[in-house]
Write a protein that holds these residues in place. Structure first.
Motif, short mmCIF file in Angstrom:
data_model
loop_
_atom_site.label_atom_id
_atom_site.label_comp_id
_atom_site.label_asym_id
_atom_site.label_seq_id
_atom_site.Cartn_x
_atom_site.Cartn_y
_atom_site.Cartn_z
N TYR A 1 0.80 -1.22 0.00
CA TYR A 1 0.00 0.00 0.00
C TYR A 1 0.83 1.27 0.00
CZ TYR A 1 -3.72 -3.28 0.57
OH TYR A 1 -4.57 -4.32 0.35
N VAL A 2 2.09 1.20 0.44
CA VAL A 2 2.94 2.39 0.38
C VAL A 2 3.55 2.53 -1.01
CG1 VAL A 2 5.00 3.53 1.29
CG2 VAL A 2 3.42 2.37 2.85
N PHE A 3 4.13 1.42 -1.50
CA PHE A 3 4.86 1.51 -2.77
C PHE A 3 4.06 1.00 -3.96
CE2 PHE A 3 8.34 0.88 0.42
CZ PHE A 3 8.85 2.16 0.32
N GLY A 4 3.03 0.19 -3.68
CA GLY A 4 2.31 -0.52 -4.75
C GLY A 4 1.89 0.39 -5.89
N GLY A 5 1.20 1.51 -5.53
CA GLY A 5 0.70 2.41 -6.56
C GLY A 5 1.83 2.98 -7.40
N ALA A 6 2.92 3.37 -6.71
CA ALA A 6 4.04 3.99 -7.41
C ALA A 6 4.79 3.00 -8.27
CB ALA A 6 4.98 4.64 -6.38
N ILE A 7 4.95 1.77 -7.75
CA ILE A 7 5.80 0.81 -8.46
C ILE A 7 5.06 0.12 -9.60
CG2 ILE A 7 7.04 -1.37 -8.21
CD1 ILE A 7 7.78 -0.49 -5.37
N GLN A 8 3.86 -0.32 -9.32
CA GLN A 8 3.21 -1.18 -10.29
C GLN A 8 1.97 -0.51 -10.89
OE1 GLN A 8 4.97 -4.05 -9.89
NE2 GLN A 8 3.97 -5.67 -11.02
N GLY A 9 1.64 0.69 -10.44
CA GLY A 9 0.44 1.37 -10.94
C GLY A 9 -0.78 1.02 -10.13
N SER A 10 -0.92 -0.26 -9.69
CA SER A 10 -2.08 -0.60 -8.86
C SER A 10 -1.63 -1.50 -7.73
CB SER A 10 -3.16 -1.31 -9.69
OG SER A 10 -3.13 -2.71 -9.46
N ALA A 11 -2.23 -1.28 -6.56
CA ALA A 11 -1.85 -2.06 -5.38
C ALA A 11 -2.16 -3.54 -5.61
CB ALA A 11 -2.60 -1.53 -4.15
N GLN A 12 -3.24 -3.84 -6.32
CA GLN A 12 -3.64 -5.24 -6.50
C GLN A 12 -2.58 -6.01 -7.31
OE1 GLN A 12 -6.25 -6.72 -4.97
NE2 GLN A 12 -5.29 -8.60 -5.72
N ASP A 13 -2.10 -5.40 -8.39
CA ASP A 13 -1.07 -6.07 -9.19
C ASP A 13 0.18 -6.30 -8.35
OD1 ASP A 13 -2.74 -6.01 -11.27
OD2 ASP A 13 -1.72 -4.39 -12.38
N TYR A 14 0.50 -5.27 -7.56
CA TYR A 14 1.71 -5.39 -6.76
C TYR A 14 1.54 -6.44 -5.66
CZ TYR A 14 6.08 -3.96 -4.57
OH TYR A 14 7.36 -3.96 -4.07
N LEU A 15 0.30 -6.60 -5.16
CA LEU A 15 0.05 -7.63 -4.15
C LEU A 15 0.40 -9.01 -4.71
CD1 LEU A 15 -1.15 -8.31 -1.32
CD2 LEU A 15 -3.32 -8.69 -2.46
N ASP A 16 -0.03 -9.26 -5.96
CA ASP A 16 0.28 -10.55 -6.58
C ASP A 16 1.79 -10.75 -6.70
OD1 ASP A 16 -2.33 -11.08 -6.74
OD2 ASP A 16 -2.54 -10.75 -8.91
N TYR A 17 2.48 -9.65 -6.95
CA TYR A 17 3.94 -9.73 -7.10
C TYR A 17 4.60 -9.93 -5.73
CZ TYR A 17 8.58 -8.38 -8.83
OH TYR A 17 9.91 -8.36 -9.17
N MET A 18 4.04 -9.26 -4.71
CA MET A 18 4.71 -9.21 -3.41
C MET A 18 4.46 -10.40 -2.50
SD MET A 18 6.96 -7.19 -2.90
CE MET A 18 7.25 -7.21 -1.14
N VAL A 19 3.31 -11.08 -2.63
CA VAL A 19 3.09 -12.22 -1.72
C VAL A 19 4.17 -13.27 -1.90
CG1 VAL A 19 1.55 -14.13 -1.16
CG2 VAL A 19 0.64 -11.83 -1.32
N PRO A 20 4.48 -13.68 -3.12
CA PRO A 20 5.62 -14.61 -3.26
C PRO A 20 6.92 -13.95 -2.80
CG PRO A 20 4.32 -14.54 -5.27
CD PRO A 20 3.81 -13.42 -4.40
#
Lengths: 256, 319
Positions: A46-65
Motif C-alpha cells: 500500500y505504500v509503494f504498490g501504486g508507485a511501483i506497479q500502478g495498482s496495489a492489486q497487481d503489486y500484491l500478486d507480485y509481493m506475496v511470493p
C-alpha cells in the motif's frame, strides 16, 4: 563415529523439540514471524504498490511470493540467535560434555527453527489471501513453493551457524546477519523488477541466489517458468551447503 | 593405585597468555580432589580440558582409563560436569532440562522422566520442577546444574566453583550434596577459591597459581603450612616494621609477611597461646601496636605461606 545414525537423528530431534517447547512456554518469540509478514505486505503493497506497479492489486500478486522468500530468509536469524545464546549461557558446554553426536546441537537448532519458518509462511499466505491475493496455479504448486523456500532457508541457516560460532554475542550475530540479508533481499527481484537498476547492480542481481529463488517461487504460484530458476536455486543451495557446512564445522571444532 | 583422573604436563595458551603451564594431576578413584587457586589461575581451563570441552596444546590425560585425545566419546559417557555458570537452559523448566539430558543420553522417555523426578527430589527441587528456570534463585540453579550433571550417574564428576556466589546456608547445602556424591563412590574434582571449602570436601588439595601447581597435599598438610589462623598486626609507627617483624619471627618461628601498606604484618599461627606471647614481646620492646586481630587465613595467606608471594589475581577473568 561413536554414535549410530539413529541415535544421532534422535538427538537432533530432541534438541529441535527443545525449541518447540520454548515456543509453547513463551509464544511471544513467534511475534516476529507472525506479524512480520503482515507488516511487510501492508507497507510494501500500500505504500509503494501504486508507485511501483500502478495498482496495489497487481503489486500484491507480485509481493506475496516476494515476502514469502523474504520472511523465510529473515526467520533463519533465529538459528544464529538461539545458538549464540546457548554458547553464551553455557548450555552449549553442557551439550558438548554429553556423549552425543557432535553436530547434533547445530542441526537441532536448525531443526527447531523450522517451526518459525512454517508459522511465517502460514501467516503470510493467510494474510495475503485476506488482502485479496489469489494463487494462479494449484495447491500442489503452492506447497512446492513453500517447500522450496524452507529448503533454501535450511541451507542458508548454515551461514547463521557459522556466524553464531564466530561472533561474541547474539546482538553482533543479528547485526552482521542483517547486513548480509539486506543486500541479498533488496538487490534482487523481491520488491521490484531489476530492469531499472544500473548495470553493475543488475550484474549482482543476476547471480544473487535470492533472485533465482524468487523466480522459482513466483513461477510456481503465478504460473510462470519454473525449471530454469529451480535448477539455479538448487545449485545455489548445494553451493551454500558445500561451503558453509565445512566452515561452520571447522569453527565448531576450533571453539572446542 | 588406580587413578580416575591422571593428567601430565597440560598446557593451554590463548595467544600470548598461558592459562595452563604444565599441570600434572593424579586423582585416585573414589576420592575428592580440591583444585584451589585465585581467579585466573587456570582452574576453569583445566576442568574444561579434562571434561573434553577444550583441547590442550600439550600434555596428556586419562579419565577413567580413557585417553583424552583419542577416546573423548568414552570419557563423555562416564563424566558429569557442573560449571561455574549454571549451564542449564533458563527458558525451559527444571524438569525439562533434566529429561532432555536423559533423552540425549538415550534413556527411553519414561525412564528419563523418572530419573529427572528422582534427581529433582534429591536436590530439593521437586516443587519447582515445572517452573521456568528463569524464576529460580542462584542456589536452585546451581542445584539443577548439579542434577543435570548426574543424570548418567557419572563415575567422575567435575565441579567448577560449585559454590561461588552462594550465601553460607546455600553453600552448606551444596557441600552436603557433594559429600553425599563422594560417599556414593564418585571421583570428584572440584575447583574453589576458598581454602575452607577445599578443607571441608577434599581428600587432597592441589594449589594452582598462574597455570602451575604450586603446592599439593592433604588439607591437614596445607593448613599446617598455612597455620590455622592468621595474626594481623598494624603498627603505630611504620618505620619500626622491620624490628617488629624480627620480634614476631622470634616468637612464632615463621617470618611474617609484610603487606604493601607500611606497618602491616601477617603471620600464620596455630593455637591461641601465641597471640599473648607476641603482644608481650612487642610491648617489651616498646613498639606500639595500633591494631591486632586474629582471623581465619584467607586464600592470600595460604598463598603467602605456600609460595612466598600473594596470589596473582587477574581481576575479572576466569580462565
Amino acid at each position: 563415529m561413536n554414535v549410530t545414525a539413529t541415535q544421532g537423528l534422535r538427538q537432533c530431534l530432541e534438541l529441535s523439540w527443545r525449541c518447540i517447547v520454548k515456543i509453547r512456554r513463551n509464544p511471544l518469540v513467534l511475534a516476529d514471524v507472525l506479524i512480520g509478514p503482515a507488516v511487510f505486505l501492508v507497507l510494501f503493497v500500500y505504500v509503494f504498490g501504486g508507485a511501483i506497479q500502478g495498482s496495489a492489486q497487481d503489486y500484491l500478486d507480485y509481493m506475496v511470493p516476494g515476502v514469502l522468500g523474504l520472511t523465510t530468509l529473515l526467520a533463519t536469524m533465529g538459528v544464529g540467535v538461539s545458538l549464540n545464546t546457548d554458547l553464551e549461557k553455557g548450555v552449549f558446554d553442557r551439550l558438548r560434555s554429553l556423549p552425543i553426536w557432535r553436530a547434533a546441537p547445530l542441526i537441532g537448532a536448525i531443526g527447531g527453527d523450522m517451526v518459525r519458518q512454517v508459522v511465517a509462511i502460514a501467516a503470510l499466505l493467510g494474510f495475503g489471501t485476506l488482502l485479496g491475493f489469489r494463487v494462479r496455479t494449484d495447491a500442489w504448486s503452492v506447497l512446492a513453493a513453500c517447500g522450496l523456500a524452507i529448503a533454501f532457508a535450511l541451507a542458508f541457516s548454515w551461514v547463521w551457524v557459522l556466524l553464531a560460532l564466530v561472533m561474541k554475542d547474539p546482538q553482533s550475530v543479528q547485526g552482521l546477519g542483517a547486513l548480509l540479508i539486506f543486500p541479498l533481499s533488496f538487490a534482487s527481484n523481491i520488491f521490484v523488477d531489476p530492469a531499472t537498476m544500473p548495470g553493475w547492480l543488475q550484474g549482482f542481481v543476476a547471480i544473487n541466489p535470492v533472485r533465482h529463488l524468487m523466480d522459482a517461487i513466483r513461477g510456481l504460484m503465478l504460473d510462470g517458468p519454473v525449471a530454469r530458476p529451480l535448477l539455479w536455486t538448487v545449485l545455489w543451495m548445494a553451493g551454500v551447503v558445500l561451503v558453509f557446512v565445512p566452515l561452520a564445522l571447522a569453527a565448531y571444532r576450533r571453539r572446542a | 593405585m588406580t587413578y580416575a583422573i591422571e593428567a601430565t604436563g597440560l598446557v593451554k595458551r590463548y595467544g600470548d597468555v598461558t592459562a595452563l603451564n604444565g599441570v600434572d594431576l593424579a586423582v585416585p578413584a573414589g576420592s575428592v580432589l580440591g583444585v584451589l587457586g585465585p581467579n585466573g589461575a587456570g582452574k576453569t581451563t583445566a576442568v574444561r580440558i579434562l571434561a573434553t570441552l577444550l583441547r590442550p596444546d600439550a600434555g596428556t590425560a586419562r579419565i577413567g582409563g580413557y585417553d583424552l585425545r583419542r577416546q573423548a566419546h568414552e570419557i563423555r559417557l562416564i563424566i558429569g560436569l557442573a560449571g561455574q555458570y549454571a549451564s542449564v537452559d533458563e527458558d525451559l523448566s527444571g524438569l525439562h532440562n533434566l529429561t532432555m539430558v536423559g533423552r540425549l543420553l538415550g534413556l527411553p522417555r519414561a525412564e528419563a522422566r523418572r530419573r529427572a523426578d528422582d534427581l529433582l527430589a534429591e536436590m530439593d527441587l521437586a516443587d519447582a520442577g515445572g517452573r521456568s528456570v528463569k524464576t529460580y534463585s542462584g542456589g536452585m540453579r546451581r542445584r539443577l546444574d548439579l542434577a543435570a550433571s548426574l543424570v548418567n550417574r557419572p563415575a567422575v564428576l567435575f565441579l567448577d566453583e560449585p559454590t561461588s556466589g552462594l550465601d553460607p546456608a546455600k553453600r552448606n547445602d551444596m557441600w552436603a550434596s557433594i559429600r553425599a556424591l563422594a560417599n556414593q563412590g564418585s571421583t570428584v574434582l572440584l575447583t574453589t577459591q576458598y581454602l575452607e571449602e577445599a578443607d571441608h570436601l577434599a581428600d587432597d588439595i592441589v594449589v594452582i597459581d598462574a597455570g602451575r601447581v604450586v603446592a599439593q597435599g592433604s588439607p591437614g598438610d596445607l593448613k599446617r603450612r598455612a597455620g590455622t589462623q592468621t595474626l594481623d598486626i598494624r603498627l603505630v609507627d611504620p618505620s619500626r616494621t622491620a624490628e617488629a617483624a624480627a620480634l614476631v619471627a622470634a616468637v612464632v618461628g615463621v617470618e611474617p609477611a609484610r603487606h604493601r601498606t607500611a606497618g602491616h604484618l601477617s603471620v600464620p599461627v596455630t593455637g591461641g597461646a601465641l597471640m599473648p606471647a607476641v603482644i608481650r614481646r612487642i610491648d617489651d620492646a616498646g613498639v606500639e601496636v595500633a591494631e591486632l586481630a586474629l582471623r581465619l587465613p584467607s586464600l592470600d595467606d595460604v598463598f603467602l605461606a605456600l609460595t612466598g608471594h600473594t596470589a596473582r589475581t587477574l581481576e575479572g577473568t576466569t580462565t
